[in-house]
Design a protein around this motif. Structure first.
Motif, PDB file in Angstrom:
ATOM      1  N   UNK A 154       0.819  -1.207   0.000  1.00 45.48           N
ATOM      2  CA  UNK A 154       0.000   0.000   0.000  1.00 45.48           C
ATOM      3  C   UNK A 154       0.853   1.257   0.000  1.00 45.48           C
ATOM      4  N   UNK A 155       2.104   1.162   0.449  1.00 41.63           N
ATOM      5  CA  UNK A 155       2.958   2.349   0.541  1.00 41.63           C
ATOM      6  C   UNK A 155       3.912   2.483  -0.630  1.00 41.63           C
ATOM      7  N   UNK A 156       3.799   1.568  -1.648  1.00 41.64           N
ATOM      8  CA  UNK A 156       4.715   1.691  -2.762  1.00 41.64           C
ATOM      9  C   UNK A 156       4.456   2.988  -3.529  1.00 41.64           C
ATOM     10  N   UNK A 157       5.470   3.444  -4.188  1.00 38.20           N
ATOM     11  CA  UNK A 157       5.412   4.745  -4.856  1.00 38.20           C
ATOM     12  C   UNK A 157       4.310   4.769  -5.908  1.00 38.20           C
ATOM     13  N   UNK A 158       3.546   5.844  -5.908  1.00 39.67           N
ATOM     14  CA  UNK A 158       2.461   5.977  -6.869  1.00 39.67           C
ATOM     15  C   UNK A 158       3.007   6.156  -8.276  1.00 39.67           C
ATOM     16  N   UNK A 159       2.334   5.533  -9.238  1.00 38.22           N
ATOM     17  CA  UNK A 159       2.747   5.691 -10.631  1.00 38.22           C
ATOM     18  C   UNK A 159       2.323   7.050 -11.162  1.00 38.22           C
ATOM     19  N   UNK A 160       3.045   7.512 -12.146  1.00 40.35           N
ATOM     20  CA  UNK A 160       2.787   8.832 -12.725  1.00 40.35           C
ATOM     21  C   UNK A 160       1.518   8.820 -13.570  1.00 40.35           C
ATOM     22  N   UNK A 161       0.657   9.797 -13.329  1.00 44.00           N
ATOM     23  CA  UNK A 161      -0.546   9.963 -14.140  1.00 44.00           C
ATOM     24  C   UNK A 161      -0.179  10.798 -15.359  1.00 44.00           C
ATOM     25  N   UNK A 162      -0.081  10.136 -16.495  1.00 46.40           N
ATOM     26  CA  UNK A 162       0.414  10.823 -17.698  1.00 46.40           C
ATOM     27  C   UNK A 162      -0.556  11.883 -18.180  1.00 46.40           C
ATOM     28  N   UNK A 163      -1.835  11.682 -18.007  1.00 46.39           N
ATOM     29  CA  UNK A 163      -2.792  12.697 -18.451  1.00 46.39           C
ATOM     30  C   UNK A 163      -2.614  13.990 -17.665  1.00 46.39           C
ATOM     31  N   UNK A 164      -2.373  13.882 -16.337  1.00 48.31           N
ATOM     32  CA  UNK A 164      -2.158  15.088 -15.532  1.00 48.31           C
ATOM     33  C   UNK A 164      -0.840  15.762 -15.916  1.00 48.31           C
ATOM     34  N   UNK A 165       0.215  14.955 -16.176  1.00 44.86           N
ATOM     35  CA  UNK A 165       1.501  15.537 -16.559  1.00 44.86           C
ATOM     36  C   UNK A 165       1.387  16.302 -17.868  1.00 44.86           C
ATOM     37  N   UNK A 166       0.652  15.741 -18.827  1.00 52.66           N
ATOM     38  CA  UNK A 166       0.462  16.432 -20.101  1.00 52.66           C
ATOM     39  C   UNK A 166      -0.337  17.712 -19.921  1.00 52.66           C
ATOM     40  N   UNK A 189       1.656  25.213 -18.727  1.00 53.49           N
ATOM     41  CA  UNK A 189       2.877  26.026 -18.659  1.00 53.49           C
ATOM     42  C   UNK A 189       3.179  26.645 -20.006  1.00 53.49           C
ATOM     43  N   UNK A 190       3.012  25.866 -21.076  1.00 53.71           N
ATOM     44  CA  UNK A 190       3.287  26.389 -22.416  1.00 53.71           C
ATOM     45  C   UNK A 190       2.351  27.537 -22.765  1.00 53.71           C
ATOM     46  N   UNK A 191       1.069  27.415 -22.374  1.00 51.94           N
ATOM     47  CA  UNK A 191       0.099  28.477 -22.678  1.00 51.94           C
ATOM     48  C   UNK A 191       0.450  29.748 -21.920  1.00 51.94           C
ATOM     49  N   UNK A 192       0.783  29.616 -20.621  1.00 52.93           N
ATOM     50  CA  UNK A 192       1.139  30.804 -19.826  1.00 52.93           C
ATOM     51  C   UNK A 192       2.370  31.475 -20.398  1.00 52.93           C
ATOM     52  N   UNK A 193       3.386  30.694 -20.769  1.00 55.07           N
ATOM     53  CA  UNK A 193       4.603  31.265 -21.331  1.00 55.07           C
ATOM     54  C   UNK A 193       4.304  32.006 -22.629  1.00 55.07           C
ATOM     55  N   UNK A 194       3.424  31.406 -23.466  1.00 56.70           N
ATOM     56  CA  UNK A 194       3.085  32.053 -24.733  1.00 56.70           C
ATOM     57  C   UNK A 194       2.365  33.364 -24.526  1.00 56.70           C
ATOM     58  N   UNK A 195       1.437  33.408 -23.548  1.00 60.21           N
ATOM     59  CA  UNK A 195       0.711  34.663 -23.285  1.00 60.21           C
ATOM     60  C   UNK A 195       1.652  35.749 -22.802  1.00 60.21           C
ATOM     61  N   UNK A 196       2.587  35.392 -21.904  1.00 58.80           N
ATOM     62  CA  UNK A 196       3.548  36.384 -21.403  1.00 58.80           C
ATOM     63  C   UNK A 196       4.420  36.913 -22.526  1.00 58.80           C
ATOM     64  N   UNK A 197       4.880  36.027 -23.414  1.00 62.28           N
ATOM     65  CA  UNK A 197       5.710  36.460 -24.533  1.00 62.28           C
ATOM     66  C   UNK A 197       4.930  37.361 -25.481  1.00 62.28           C
ATOM     67  N   UNK A 198       3.626  37.007 -25.702  1.00 60.35           N
ATOM     68  CA  UNK A 198       2.807  37.796 -26.625  1.00 60.35           C
ATOM     69  C   UNK A 198       2.566  39.196 -26.091  1.00 60.35           C
TER      70      UNK A 198
END
Length: 248
Positions: free
Chosen positions: A101-113, A119-128
């Motif tokens: 039960x205490x083993x490391x949780x696997x990465x949720x790829x949908x959340x990572x994406x 982050x990409x959207x925020x960076x683009x708005x700041x640059x624009x």
């Protein structure tokens, strides 16, 4: 294990129950919503939003409940576009594997994406909005220079100062500042001869036909000479005045 063929959802559900896990515990370990886990156990993959996300959810859940994730994903790929695929329980269950039960949780790829896209959207708005240069957040004015022994700069004289003075026609106004103050000089046609700050100790001279009108922010901070005649200060210290000077 009896080896009977089961659908992917039923295999995941049976493995979870065999491991003594609730849907909430699997959700906490995989970061997959409980409602989505319930749907997958019913072989309803439509909420996944596509095969890419469905494959990732199936892999994470299989790993969390003690199944061979690659075997389950292969079964999912075979079922893509069709109904629930029958799989043999013996192909995905690993009897010698214990659930920790205490083993490391696997990465949720949908959340990572989703995070990477945000982050990409925020960076683009700041640059624009900021452009290629720096974003100015405040106007910074340099500190005034320290007083020195050299005489202060004299504001430029009106171009008419170079013209010869004609008696009875031209008026020459000379202003000397004992304190820094704002001065605006205009001629008879309301054309601006000068507008700005006259620094302490500076002297300015304007020549114009008919008249020179001065607007002085601090009347007691300057002295005035007109056609060589000293007229003194035009008003009390701290008072704003408007004075008109003519040849006579």
């Amino acid at each position: 294990m009896d080896g009977r063929s089961e659908s992917i959802g039923s295999v995941l559900a049976r493995a979870r129950r065999s491991a003594g896990l609730t849907v909430g515990q699997v959700s906490a370990r995989t970061r997959i919503r409980e409602s989505l886990i319930h749907a997958l156990e019913r072989d309803d993959f439509s909420p996944c939003g596509g095969d890419f996300y469905g494959r990732g959810h199936v892999r994470n859940i299989a790993k969390a409940v003690g199944l061979d994730p690659e075997a389950v994903v292969r079964a999912y790929d075979e079922a893509a576009g069709g109904g629930p695929a029958p799989v043999r329980a013996s192909a995905v269950f690993q009897a010698d594997r214990r659930i920790r039960l205490r083993e490391r949780r696997s990465l949720n790829w949908s959340m990572a994406l989703a995070i990477a896209l945000g982050i990409a959207i925020v960076f683009g708005v700041v640059r624009l909005m900021g452009g290629a240069g720096d974003v100015n957040v405040a106007e910074v004015r340099p500190a005034p220079p320290k007083p020195s022994a050299s005489p202060p700069a004299v504001p430029p004289r009106n171009a008419a100062a170079a013209a010869p003075v004609r008696p009875g026609d031209m008026v020459v106004v000379e202003v000397r500042a004992s304190k820094t103050t704002r001065v605006t000089a205009r001629d008879a046609k309301d054309r601006t001869l000068f507008s700005g700050r006259l620094k302490r100790g500076a002297t300015a001279t304007w020549r114009a036909r008919s008249e020179v009108v001065l607007e002085i922010g601090n009347a007691g901070a300057v002295s005035v000479r007109v056609n060589g005649k000293d007229l003194g200060v035009p008003g009390p210290l701290g008072e704003t005045v408007t004075r008109t000077y003519k040849p006579r």
